[in-house]
Write a protein that holds these residues in place. Structure first.
Motif, PDB file in Angstrom:
ATOM      1  N   LEU A   1       0.819  -1.205   0.000  1.00 32.94           N
ATOM      2  CA  LEU A   1       0.000   0.000   0.000  1.00 32.94           C
ATOM      3  C   LEU A   1       0.858   1.264   0.000  1.00 32.94           C
ATOM      4  N   SER A   2       2.050   1.171   0.591  1.00 29.48           N
ATOM      5  CA  SER A   2       2.909   2.358   0.642  1.00 29.48           C
ATOM      6  C   SER A   2       3.201   2.851  -0.768  1.00 29.48           C
ATOM      7  N   ALA A   3       3.250   1.931  -1.749  1.00 25.98           N
ATOM      8  CA  ALA A   3       3.498   2.327  -3.133  1.00 25.98           C
ATOM      9  C   ALA A   3       2.436   3.315  -3.596  1.00 25.98           C
ATOM     10  N   PHE A   4       1.200   3.075  -3.166  1.00 24.16           N
ATOM     11  CA  PHE A   4       0.120   3.968  -3.610  1.00 24.16           C
ATOM     12  C   PHE A   4       0.208   5.325  -2.929  1.00 24.16           C
ATOM     13  N   ALA A   5       0.634   5.318  -1.637  1.00 22.10           N
ATOM     14  CA  ALA A   5       0.807   6.603  -0.961  1.00 22.10           C
ATOM     15  C   ALA A   5       1.889   7.414  -1.675  1.00 22.10           C
ATOM     16  N   LEU A   6       2.993   6.746  -2.004  1.00 24.90           N
ATOM     17  CA  LEU A   6       4.066   7.440  -2.728  1.00 24.90           C
ATOM     18  C   LEU A   6       3.580   7.898  -4.098  1.00 24.90           C
ATOM     19  N   GLY A   7       2.824   7.016  -4.766  1.00 26.61           N
ATOM     20  CA  GLY A   7       2.296   7.351  -6.089  1.00 26.61           C
ATOM     21  C   GLY A   7       1.377   8.559  -6.024  1.00 26.61           C
TER      22      GLY A   7
END
Lengths: 415, 284, 392
Positions: free
Chosen positions: A383-389
C-alpha cells in the motif's frame, strides 16, 4: 459464467440480431419508397436506425447491470442479465421497425447517436483521470489507516522490508514496530536525482536551443533538431542500462582518481543520464518559445547597436523566460516520475545524504520494489506504493498545470 | 445618420421597389415575379454585436438578386442566413423569419441538412473536394439518394457539367482531381457540384472575386444562363458585376438594407443619397 | 577622411568594443559546445551499445559426438564425451532423455552434431572473459582444429528466455510485445480518434469540453509509473484481468497512449481547411457525413503518423508493465492475450539485472533490436508524413 464469457455471448447474440435489424429496417423503407411514399431519410439510414433501437437499450441494460454489480449495489446473476438484455434487444427491434415512418428523421437520430458515442469516447479520458485519483487515493487511504501521515511525511527512516516476514506469517519473529515508513529519504533521493538531471539538461538544452534558433543556418537547424530528437525516442530502460553498465563505472573510476570513494549505485550516474534524456524536452520547448518571439524585438535591439549575444542575453532570454521556466518545470516533472533509470542504476538503500557519490534510492524505485515479488495486496508495504504514487501524481500534476499556465500566458503576450 | 435608419427605411425601400415594378417601363417588361425566398424583420447578433438590423428582402424566382455594399456591411452574413450556414458558428443569435416558399426555414421542425439541399451555395474561394472531378459532382447525389446507379450518376455528372459550361473542357479527364483545374474551372466545378443536388436557390458569395477577368466573364455568363432555372442570390463587391448579372439589387450598409430595387433603377436613379454615394465611389 | 573611417571602422581599437566582441565569440562558442556535447553523447551512446551488443548475434558452436547411451537416457549430459561437458552447453543436451523416449531406436547410436558452446567458452572466444589456463588451451586447440566455430546466432531471434545465456533469445518477448501493442492499438486507436473527432468537429465550447481538454493535456504528462498503479488497482484489482497478461499490459499502455493519439489526431483534423467542410455542409451533408466523407480521409495520414509515434512510445515503455507484473520469466511465447507474457524492454530489464556477465551482451543485443524497431517505426511515421503531407 465469467464476466468475459457473458460479454462474449451477449455480443455474439447481438451481432446477428443487428444484421437482421439492418436488413428489416432497410427493407421496410425500401418497400415504402417503392410504393411511392417519400421517406425523409435514406433506406440505409432506416436500417441503421433499427440497429440502434435494437442494440442500444440492450447494451445499456447490460452495462448498467455490470456497473451495479461492480460497485456492489446489487449483483444479479449473469445469466439473468444476459436473458433480460436479449429480451430487451428483441423488444427494441420490434419497436424500431414499428417506428419507421416516412416522417421519422432516421439520419438526424443517427447523427445524435453518433454524437453521443463520440462524446462518451472523449469522456474516457476524464474517467481515466478520475480512476487514477480514486484508485490511488483509495489504496493510499488504506495505507494511512496503518501508518500516520505525520510519520510518512516527516519520518527519516524507510524500512518496510520486515513486513515481508509478517506477510509470510513470521511476523512474531521481528517483533513490533520494526517497519518504518518515513518517506523523507526517498524524496531526498528523488530531489537529488532531479537536481543532477536538471543541472545536466538545462545548460545543454537551453544553449543548444539558442544556437539552433539564433545562430544556426536553416540547413544546420534542419540537421541538428532531428538528431537531438533521437534522444527523446530512446526507451528509458536503455538509458538505465547505459547508466548502470557504462556511466557508473566511469564515475567510480574518476572519483577514485581524485581519491574519492564512489558507490557502484551512486546517484550521480542516473542523474546525469536522466539529464541526457531530458535534453530534447528542454531544447525543443525552448526553441519553440525563442522562435515565437517576434522579430521586431530583435530588430529593435540591433538598432540600438547591441551584439547578437547581448541581444540574446538582454532581450530574448528575458522575453522567453516564462517559456523556458515552463520547459524547465516539464523537465522536472519528467525527472520526478522517471523510473527505469533509477531502478537500474540507483541504489535500493534509503539514504539521507548530500553526497551524490553515495547510493540513494528514490520514490519510484520504492514503488517498483514494493509491488514486485509475491506480496499480499493489502500489506502496508504494497500500500505504501500507492501513498508514494499519490504524492508523485499530485506534484507532477501541479508542475504541469503551472507550466501550461505559463506557456499560455506567454503565447497570449506574443500572438 | 445611419442610426436613424430603421424599419421605415427598409419598408420604404420595398415600396420604392414595388413602385418600380408597377410602373415598369424598363427593357425587361417583366410580370411581377413570384417570391421564392423572403426575409422578414431579420436581426442577427454575433455574441453581443448586432450584425443585421431588421432586414426585409424578397428574392424572386428565376431571378438574380445581387447584394452589394461596403466590406463588413452584413451582406455575406445575410447570405449565410439563407441556408443557415451561420448555424455552424457558435454565438450567433437570430430573430425574425426567413421563408422559402412561405415556409420559415428557422422553424424548429426544419431539417437544416435538407434545407441545404434546396438552397445550395458557392463560395468566394473555389473549394472543390480533393477528389476526382466525377466524384466532386457525384458525391452529393449519391449521398442523398437522388442518383444511385452508375448510369444515372454518369448522366447527372454530364448534365451538371454541361450546365456549368465545363463539360467540353473536362469530358476526357473526369478522373483527374478537381483541385488540379484552373481557378475559373474550379469555381465552375463548384457550381456544377451545387447544381447536381438540384437546388431551387443557389447562393453565391463573391463567386468571381478570386478569379482573373477572363474566368470572371465565363462565370458571369454562366450565372446569366442559370437564372432561367434557379433563383440566384449573389454577394458581390464588384458593382459592374451586379449591374451585368442581376435583375434586382439590394444595397447593404451597416447591417441594414438601405435600398432595394431592380438593378437599373438602383444604379441609374437611386432614391437614397447613400446609395448614390456608394455607387459613384464616394465611399466603400 | 580618416575621421570618417574611424567613425565606422576604427573603433576596433576601442578596448570596450573589443571586449564586447570577445564576449560575443565566447557566448556563441558556448552554444556550439552545448550542441556538440549533445551530439558527442549520442555518438558515445550508440557506439557503446553497439560495441557491447553486436557480438551476441554470433555464437560459438562446438562439434560433439552425441552418444545415446544408457546413462544419457536419464541425464542428457552423459551423452557428451567427458572433456566436452565443460565446453558444450548444458542446455543443448537437456532434451536428450526425452528424445530417446520418443524415438527408442536412437538408443545405443551415436551422432555427430554442432551444439552451442557453454556461455563462458563463448565469452572467452569473444575476448570478454578469462578461462582457467588448461581449459583455455583446450578451447584454443579446438578452434585450431575447426571443432569450434562461430556462426550466426539465429537462436537469439527464434527462442525465448532461458536461464542459460547461450540459449536465451528474444522471441517470446517479441511475441509479447506484438500482443501488448495489438491490445493497445485496438483499445486506444478507436477511442482516441473518436475523442479527437468529438473535440475538434462536434464539441460546443462549454465547460465540459474545456474540462476534457485540460484533462487530456494533463494525462499526457502523468508519469508512466502512475499508469502502472492504475492498471494494478483497476484492471487487476477491480476487474480481475489476469496479472502479467498481455491484456492488462496492453490496456495500461492504451490509457497512456490515448492522449498522444488524441492530440495528434486533433492536429491532423485541424489541418483540414474549413472551406472543405463548408462546401460539404452547403450541399446538405450532416456533420457526421462531413467528417466521414471529407475530413477523415484527408486527415488519415496525420492520424496514422500520430498513432505510430504513440505505439513506438508504448513499445519502449517498461515501468508501468513491471507494476502490472510483466517481468515474469517467460521461456515460451504466449499464445493468447490472457497468458503471462513479457515484452522486449522488460526482457532487456530482466537480463540487465542478471549478474552473469554473458547476459550483458544479450541485454545490449536486445537493446539493439529494440532500437532498430523503434527507429523503423519512427522513420515510417516521418515517411508517411512527408509522403502525404498536403499543402493547402
Amino acid at each position: 459464467m465469467g464476466i468475459g464469457l457473458t460479454t462474449l455471448l451477449l455480443l455474439a447474440a447481438l451481432a446477428p440480431l443487428g444484421f437482421l435489424a439492418y436488413r428489416l429496417g432497410r427493407g421496410k423503407a425500401l418497400s415504402a419508397m417503392a410504393a411511392g411514399i417519400s421517406m425523409h431519410s435514406r433506406p440505409q439510414q432506416y436500417g441503421w436506425y433499427s440497429v440502434v433501437w435494437m442494440g442500444l437499450p440492450a447494451l445499456g441494460v447490460a452495462i448498467a447491470a455490470g456497473l451495479l454489480s461492480l460497485f456492489g449495489v446489487i449483483s444479479p446473476a449473469r445469466e439473468l442479465v444476459l436473458i433480460v438484455s436479449l429480451a430487451i434487444a428483441l423488444l427494441g427491434l420490434a419497436q424500431g421497425l414499428r417506428a419507421i415512418r416516412p416522417e421519422v428523421r432516421a439520419r438526424n437520430a443517427l447523427d445524435g447517436v453518433i454524437r453521443w458515442l463520440l462524446l462518451s469516447a472523449a469522456l474516457i479520458s476524464i474517467v481515466t483521470t478520475v480512476a487514477i485519483v480514486l484508485s490511488i487515493l483509495f489504496e493510499a487511504m488504506r495505507f494511512f489507516r496503518e501508518v500516520s501521515v505525520w510519520e510518512f511525511v516527516t519520518g527519516t527512516v524507510w524500512s518496510p522490508g520486515d513486513t515481508f516476514l509478517e506477510a509470510a506469517g513470521r511476523g512474531d519473529e521481528v517483533g513490533e514496530n520494526t517497519s518504518f515508513f518515513g518517506s523523507v529519504p526517498l524524496f531526498a533521493g528523488t530531489f537529488m536525482v532531479t537536481a543532477i538531471a536538471m543541472a545536466t539538461a538545462l545548460p545543454i538544452g537551453l544553449l543548444s536551443a539558442i544556437f539552433m534558433s539564433e545562430y544556426a543556418s536553416h540547413r544546420q537547424r534542419g540537421f541538428a533538431k532531428p538528431i537531438l530528437e533521437i534522444l527523446a525516442g530512446i526507451p528509458t530502460v536503455v538509458y538505465g542500462f547505459f547508466a548502470a553498465i557504462t556511466v557508473t563505472p566511469i564515475i567510480v573510476d574518476i572519483a577514485a582518481f581524485f581519491g574519492l570513494d564512489a558507490s557502484y549505485s551512486n546517484i550521480l550516474s542516473p542523474g546525469i543520464v536522466m539529464g541526457i534524456m531530458i535534453i530534447p524536452f528542454i531544447s525543443s520547448l525552448s526553441d519553440d518559445v525563442i522562435n515565437s518571439i517576434p522579430q521586431s524585438l530583435r530588430q529593435g535591439a540591433y538598432a540600438l547597436g547591441t551584439t547578437k549575444s547581448e541581444t540574446i542575453q538582454k532581450v530574448i532570454l528575458p522575453a522567453a523566460l516564462p517559456g523556458v521556466i515552463s520547459a524547465f518545470l516539464l523537465g522536472v516533472s519528467r525527472a520526478l516520475g522517471e523510473t527505469m533509470i533509477v531502478v537500474m542504476a540507483a541504489g535500493v538503500r534509503p539514504n539521507l545524504t548530500w553526497n551524490p557519490l553515495e547510493d540513494m534510492t528514490t520514490v519510484t524505485v520504492s514503488i517498483v520494489y514494493s509491488l514486485t515479488g509475491d506480496l499480499a495486496f493489502d500489506s502496508p508495504q504494497t500500500l505504501s506504493a500507492f501513498a508514494l504514487g499519490l504524492v508523485l501524481f499530485i506534484v507532477t500534476l501541479s508542475l504541469n498545470l503551472v507550466s501550461t499556465y505559463l506557456v499560455r500566458r506567454f503565447k497570449q503576450k506574443y500572438d | 445618420m445611419e442610426t436613424e435608419l430603421t424599419n421605415d427605411t427598409a419598408t420604404e425601400a420595398r415600396q420604392t421597389m414595388t413602385q418600380g415594378v408597377d410602373n415598369d417601363n424598363g427593357p425587361s417588361q417583366k410580370e411581377r415575379p413570384e417570391v421564392r425566398m423572403r426575409a422578414r424583420d431579420l436581426n442577427l447578433w454575433y455574441g453581443s454585436t448586432q450584425a443585421l438590423h431588421d432586414i426585409n428582402l424578397d428574392m424572386y424566382s428565376r431571378e438574380v438578386t445581387a447584394l452589394i455594399g461596403p466590406s463588413g456591411c452584413g451582406k455575406s452574413t445575410f447570405l449565410r442566413c439563407l441556408n443557415r450556414m451561420n448555424d455552424l458558428i457558435p454565438e450567433v443569435r437570430l430573430e425574425g423569419r426567413v421563408e422559402l416558399d412561405d415556409e420559415d426555414i428557422y422553424d424548429h421542425s426544419v431539417d437544416v441538412v435538407q434545407l441545404r439541399t434546396h438552397v445550395g451555395m458557392v463560395f468566394q474561394k473555389p473549394n472543390p473536394f480533393p477528389k476526382s472531378i466525377y466524384e466532386n459532382i457525384a458525391y452529393a447525389p449519391r449521398l442523398h439518394g437522388t442518383g444511385t446507379s452508375r448510369a444515372e450518376l454518369d448522366a447527372l455528372v454530364e448534365s451538371s457539367l454541361k450546365r456549368a459550361g465545363l463539360w467540353n473542357e473536362v469530358a476526357d479527364r473526369l478522373d483527374t482531381p478537381g483541385t488540379e483545374l484552373s481557378g475559373g474551372q474550379q469555381q465552375r466545378l463548384c457550381i456544377a457540384r451545387a447544381i447536381a443536388v438540384n437546388p431551387e436557390v443557389i447562393l453565391m458569395d463573391e463567386p468571381a472575386s478570386a478569379l482573373d477577368p477572363l474566368a470572371t466573364a465565363t462565370v458571369e455568363e454562366l450565372i446569366h444562363e442559370l437564372k432561367d432555372n434557379y433563383t440566384i442570390v449573389i454577394v458581390t463587391h464588384n458593382l459592374q458585376q451586379a449591374a451585368r448579372v442581376a435583375g434586382y439589387t439590394a444595397f447593404f450598409h451597416m447591417g441594414k438594407i438601405v435600398e432595394f430595387s431592380d438593378t437599373d433603377t438602383l444604379f441609374t436613379n437611386p432614391t437614397e443619397q447613400r446609395t448614390e454615394d456608394y455607387i459613384t465611389g464616394r465611399f466603400g | 577622411m580618416s575621421t570618417t573611417q574611424s567613425r565606422l571602422t576604427g573603433s576596433a581599437n576601442d578596448p570596450r568594443i573589443k571586449a564586447r566582441y570577445r564576449k560575443e565569440k565566447r557566448f556563441k562558442a558556448y552554444t556550439i559546445a552545448a550542441l556538440f556535447t549533445a551530439f558527442a553523447i549520442i555518438v558515445a551512446f550508440f557506439t557503446d551499445i553497439i560495441s557491447q551488443g553486436y557480438t551476441a548475434f554470433w555464437r560459438a558452436e562446438v562439434n560433439v559426438t552425441l552418444d545415446y547411451n544408457e546413462r544419457a537416457e536419464r541425464i542428457g549430459r552423459f551423452a557428451l564425451a567427458e572433456d566436452m561437458r565443460d565446453i558444450a552447453s548444458r542446455g543443448a543436451v537437456r532434451s536428450i532423455p526425452l528424445e530417446i523416449k520418443n524415438n527408442p531406436e536412437l538408443a545405443g547410436t551415436t551422432r555427430q552434431t554442432w551444439v552451442p558452446a557453454y556461455s563462458r567458452i563463448d565469452q572467452y572466444l569473444k575476448g570478454r572473459e578469462e578461462l582457467p589456463p588448461e581449459l583455455a588451451r583446450q578451447v584454443d586447440a579446438m578452434v585450431e582444429a575447426g571443432t569450434i566455430r562461430s556462426s550466426f546466432n539465429w537462436a537469439f531471434f527464434t527462442s525465448g528466455d532461458s536461464k542459460l545465456p547461450e540459449l536465451a533469445g528474444i522471441f517470446s518477448a517479441a511475441v509479447g510485445s506484438v500482443l501488448v501493442l495489438f491490445v493497445t492499438l485496438v483499445f486506444a486507436f478507436p477511442i482516441g480518434v473518436m475523442s479527437a473527432i468529438y473535440l475538434e468537429e462536434f464539441a460546443p465550447d462549454n465547460k465540459l469540453t474545456q474540462a476534457i481538454e485540460v484533462n487530456i493535456n494533463n494525462l499526457a504528462a502523468v508519469p508512466s509509473i502512475i499508469f502502472g498503479l492504475l492498471g494494478l488497482a483497476v484492471f487487476i484489482g477491480t476487474f480481475g484481468v489476469p496479472r502479467s497478461s498481455a491484456l492488462v499490459g496492453g490496456l495500461t499502455l492504451g490509457l497512456m497512449t490515448l492522449p498522444i493519439i488524441i492530440i495528434s489526431t486533433r492536429a491532423a483534423l485541424r489541418a483540414v481547411p474549413d472551406p472543405i467542410r463548408l462546401g460539404a455542409f452547403a450541399m446538405g451533408c450532416s456533420r457526421w457525413q462531413v467528417v466521414r466523407d471529407h475530413v477523415l480521409p484527408l486527415s488519415l495520414p496525420g492520424i496514422l503518423t500520430g498513432t505510430i509515434i504513440g505505439l513506438a512510445q508504448a513499445m519502449g515503455e517498461t515501468a508501468p508493465l513491471i507494476i502490472v507484473g510483466m517481468i515474469a520469466y517467460i521461456p515460451d511465447a504466449p499464445s493468447s492475450i490472457f497468458e503471462s507474457a513479457t515484452v522486449l524492454p522488460a526482457q532487456v530489464f530482466t537480463w540487465a539485472s542478471e549478474p552473469r556477465k554473458a547476459f550483458v551482451e544479450k541485454t545490449a543485443a536486445g537493446i539493439i533490436v529494440l532500437l532498430a524497431i523503434l527507429l523503423t517505426l519512427n522513420a515510417t511515421a516521418v515517411f508517411l508524413r512527408r509522403k502525404f503531407e498536403r499543402r493547402w
